[in-house]
Scaffold this motif. Structure first.
Motif, PDB file in Angstrom:
ATOM      1  N   ALA A  23       0.828  -1.208   0.000  1.00  0.00           N
ATOM      2  CA  ALA A  23       0.000   0.000   0.000  1.00  0.00           C
ATOM      3  C   ALA A  23       0.861   1.257   0.000  1.00  0.00           C
ATOM      4  CB  ALA A  23      -0.934  -0.007   1.205  1.00  0.00           C
ATOM      5  N   LYS A  24       1.887   1.265   0.831  1.00  0.00           N
ATOM      6  CA  LYS A  24       2.765   2.435   0.905  1.00  0.00           C
ATOM      7  C   LYS A  24       3.487   2.673  -0.413  1.00  0.00           C
ATOM      8  CE  LYS A  24       6.473   4.472   3.687  1.00  0.00           C
ATOM      9  NZ  LYS A  24       7.375   4.253   4.855  1.00  0.00           N
ATOM     10  N   ALA A  25       3.777   1.577  -1.132  1.00  0.00           N
ATOM     11  CA  ALA A  25       4.463   1.685  -2.422  1.00  0.00           C
ATOM     12  C   ALA A  25       3.498   1.983  -3.565  1.00  0.00           C
ATOM     13  CB  ALA A  25       5.227   0.394  -2.709  1.00  0.00           C
ATOM     14  N   GLY A  26       2.188   2.048  -3.274  1.00  0.00           N
ATOM     15  CA  GLY A  26       1.201   2.304  -4.306  1.00  0.00           C
ATOM     16  C   GLY A  26       0.958   1.106  -5.198  1.00  0.00           C
ATOM     17  N   LEU A  27       1.076  -0.086  -4.612  1.00  0.00           N
ATOM     18  CA  LEU A  27       0.936  -1.321  -5.376  1.00  0.00           C
ATOM     19  C   LEU A  27      -0.266  -2.115  -4.876  1.00  0.00           C
ATOM     20  CD1 LEU A  27       2.083  -3.410  -7.420  1.00  0.00           C
ATOM     21  CD2 LEU A  27       3.464  -4.321  -5.526  1.00  0.00           C
ATOM     22  N   ASP A  28      -1.164  -2.455  -5.791  1.00  0.00           N
ATOM     23  CA  ASP A  28      -2.298  -3.314  -5.483  1.00  0.00           C
ATOM     24  C   ASP A  28      -1.926  -4.719  -5.940  1.00  0.00           C
ATOM     25  OD1 ASP A  28      -4.716  -4.469  -4.939  1.00  0.00           O
ATOM     26  OD2 ASP A  28      -5.836  -3.410  -6.495  1.00  0.00           O
ATOM     27  N   LEU A  29      -1.709  -5.617  -4.995  1.00  0.00           N
ATOM     28  CA  LEU A  29      -1.140  -6.923  -5.292  1.00  0.00           C
ATOM     29  C   LEU A  29      -2.149  -8.039  -5.032  1.00  0.00           C
ATOM     30  CD1 LEU A  29       1.487  -8.452  -6.045  1.00  0.00           C
ATOM     31  CD2 LEU A  29       2.058  -8.458  -3.600  1.00  0.00           C
ATOM     32  N   GLU A  30      -2.309  -8.931  -5.990  1.00  0.00           N
ATOM     33  CA  GLU A  30      -3.128 -10.134  -5.825  1.00  0.00           C
ATOM     34  C   GLU A  30      -2.240 -11.355  -6.034  1.00  0.00           C
ATOM     35  OE1 GLU A  30      -6.838 -12.478  -7.988  1.00  0.00           O
ATOM     36  OE2 GLU A  30      -6.618 -10.318  -8.288  1.00  0.00           O
ATOM     37  N   ILE A  31      -2.356 -12.334  -5.150  1.00  0.00           N
ATOM     38  CA  ILE A  31      -1.500 -13.519  -5.190  1.00  0.00           C
ATOM     39  C   ILE A  31      -2.340 -14.736  -5.540  1.00  0.00           C
ATOM     40  CG2 ILE A  31       0.117 -14.943  -3.877  1.00  0.00           C
ATOM     41  CD1 ILE A  31       0.225 -12.425  -1.917  1.00  0.00           C
ATOM     42  N   LYS A  32      -1.886 -15.499  -6.504  1.00  0.00           N
ATOM     43  CA  LYS A  32      -2.545 -16.760  -6.858  1.00  0.00           C
ATOM     44  C   LYS A  32      -1.546 -17.889  -6.620  1.00  0.00           C
ATOM     45  CE  LYS A  32      -6.078 -15.174 -10.042  1.00  0.00           C
ATOM     46  NZ  LYS A  32      -7.155 -15.586  -9.125  1.00  0.00           N
ATOM     47  N   GLU A  33      -1.927 -18.849  -5.787  1.00  0.00           N
ATOM     48  CA  GLU A  33      -1.022 -19.937  -5.435  1.00  0.00           C
ATOM     49  C   GLU A  33      -1.221 -21.147  -6.347  1.00  0.00           C
ATOM     50  OE1 GLU A  33      -1.186 -20.896  -1.310  1.00  0.00           O
ATOM     51  OE2 GLU A  33      -0.271 -18.988  -0.690  1.00  0.00           O
ATOM     52  N   PHE A  34      -0.105 -21.787  -6.666  1.00  0.00           N
ATOM     53  CA  PHE A  34      -0.085 -22.978  -7.511  1.00  0.00           C
ATOM     54  C   PHE A  34       0.629 -24.100  -6.772  1.00  0.00           C
ATOM     55  CE2 PHE A  34      -0.635 -19.425 -10.306  1.00  0.00           C
ATOM     56  CZ  PHE A  34      -1.336 -19.885 -11.413  1.00  0.00           C
ATOM     57  N   THR A  35       0.316 -25.325  -7.131  1.00  0.00           N
ATOM     58  CA  THR A  35       0.929 -26.468  -6.474  1.00  0.00           C
ATOM     59  C   THR A  35       1.905 -27.217  -7.382  1.00  0.00           C
ATOM     60  OG1 THR A  35      -0.920 -27.893  -7.121  1.00  0.00           O
ATOM     61  CG2 THR A  35      -1.061 -26.808  -4.965  1.00  0.00           C
ATOM     62  N   ASP A  36       2.130 -26.719  -8.594  1.00  0.00           N
ATOM     63  CA  ASP A  36       3.077 -27.377  -9.492  1.00  0.00           C
ATOM     64  C   ASP A  36       3.991 -26.337 -10.108  1.00  0.00           C
ATOM     65  OD1 ASP A  36       1.344 -26.148 -11.378  1.00  0.00           O
ATOM     66  OD2 ASP A  36       1.895 -27.669 -12.864  1.00  0.00           O
ATOM     67  N   TYR A  37       4.908 -26.792 -10.968  1.00  0.00           N
ATOM     68  CA  TYR A  37       5.912 -25.911 -11.564  1.00  0.00           C
ATOM     69  C   TYR A  37       5.603 -25.543 -13.014  1.00  0.00           C
ATOM     70  CZ  TYR A  37       9.075 -26.999  -7.648  1.00  0.00           C
ATOM     71  OH  TYR A  37       9.668 -27.132  -6.415  1.00  0.00           O
ATOM     72  N   VAL A  38       4.467 -25.995 -13.539  1.00  0.00           N
ATOM     73  CA  VAL A  38       4.157 -25.749 -14.942  1.00  0.00           C
ATOM     74  C   VAL A  38       3.112 -24.651 -15.121  1.00  0.00           C
ATOM     75  CG1 VAL A  38       3.259 -26.786 -17.068  1.00  0.00           C
ATOM     76  CG2 VAL A  38       4.803 -28.098 -15.600  1.00  0.00           C
ATOM     77  N   LEU A  39       2.002 -24.772 -14.421  1.00  0.00           N
ATOM     78  CA  LEU A  39       0.892 -23.843 -14.628  1.00  0.00           C
ATOM     79  C   LEU A  39       1.228 -22.376 -14.352  1.00  0.00           C
ATOM     80  CD1 LEU A  39      -2.174 -25.900 -13.390  1.00  0.00           C
ATOM     81  CD2 LEU A  39      -1.660 -25.175 -15.714  1.00  0.00           C
TER      82      LEU A  39
END
Length: 278
Positions: A61-77
């Protein structure tokens, strides 16, 4: 059997269905990644997802960044989604893996910044000292091209095997020229390696899967990679052409900030390491 970076159509469909429960917001309509909205970043849960969550909760927020995280369980997708545009960036892979993925999949993904090193380690339920590894021991290793090469290089660095001159990051058991302990290699999917510990003498396990299984690389590994001149640092990656996205630049700066380095040092206590060279 060793495999290059690949998934079956059925596996892809199943994983995509499971992915809908990870993160929030829509995966559609992200083509260029160059807008002023949310930066959607893909990551494996540990440590990448935790580092990104720390940034989201404390620094974004302080950096002016709206961040969304999507988690994956493998190394390909995470790379497939990045190439197709449903992610703006991802954090989970190293440069050799990225290079092999681009080569084998025809993708056009590039590194923005190296963030930290999640060292690969050797684990065992049967011995507490790598020097006690017996003759004819079974060693489980990842069956993905670059991860298997990484595992073999770790064993070679300890003198357990010798690899032929010029063996690169894609080294395989076929490149072993000396094997004084007559080690037997069992190639498994990286995610399965922690569960193999009951059945093998030792397993060489990627950091994220070790931590997911409740192992502490700093405490439980009987052999752990060094950070010095290590090419396997996790990096922030984007699709080529999006390197100058202002949102990506903000995240890249935060990833190498003193705040994040302190968080990593305090949380992981040597199980995730700063990037060093020279």
């Amino acid at each position: 059997m060793r495999k290059n970076i690949a998934v079956t159509a059925a596996g892809l469909a199943i994983t995509l269905l499971g992915l809908t429960a990870c993160g929030s917001g829509s995966d559609t309509g992200r083509s260029s990644g160059k807008d002023d909205g949310t930066l959607v970043v893909g990551a494996t849960a540990v440590p990448a997802g935790e580092v990104l969550t720390y940034i989201k909760d404390n620094l974004a927020a302080k950096a002016g960044l709206d961040l969304e995280i999507k988690e994956f369980t493998d190394y390909v997708l995470p790379n497939t989604a990045l190439q197709e545009g449903s992610l703006d960036a991802n954090l989970y892979q190293n440069q050799p893996f990225l290079d092999e993925f681009n080569k084998s999949k025809g993708t056009d993904l590039v590194s923005v910044v190296k963030a930290y090193l999640p060292p690969m380690g050797v684990y065992s339920k049967k011995i507490e000292d790598i020097a006690k590894l017996g003759d004819g021991a079974t060693v489980a290793v990842p069956n993905e091209t670059t991860n298997e090469g990484r595992a073999l290089k770790l064993l070679a660095a300890k003198g357990l095997i010798t690899l032929k001159a010029g063996a690169g990051t894609d080294a395989s058991p076929a490149d072993v020229t000396a094997n004084p302990k007559h080690l037997k290699f069992k190639e498994l999917d990286p995610a399965q390696l922690p569960r193999s510990l009951d059945d093998v003498d030792v397993a060489v396990i990627n950091n994220n899967y070790a931590q997911d299984a409740g192992l502490s690389p700093a405490k439980d590994a009987i052999l752990l990679e060094s950070a010095k001149d290590n090419p396997y640092a996790n990096l922030l990656a984007v699709k080529r052409g999006n390197e100058d996205d202002p949102r990506v630049a903000k995240l890249a700066k935060l990833l190498v900030s003193a705040d994040v380095k302190k968080f990593i040092a305090e949380k992981y206590k040597g199980s995730v390491l700063p990037v060093t060279s020279g």
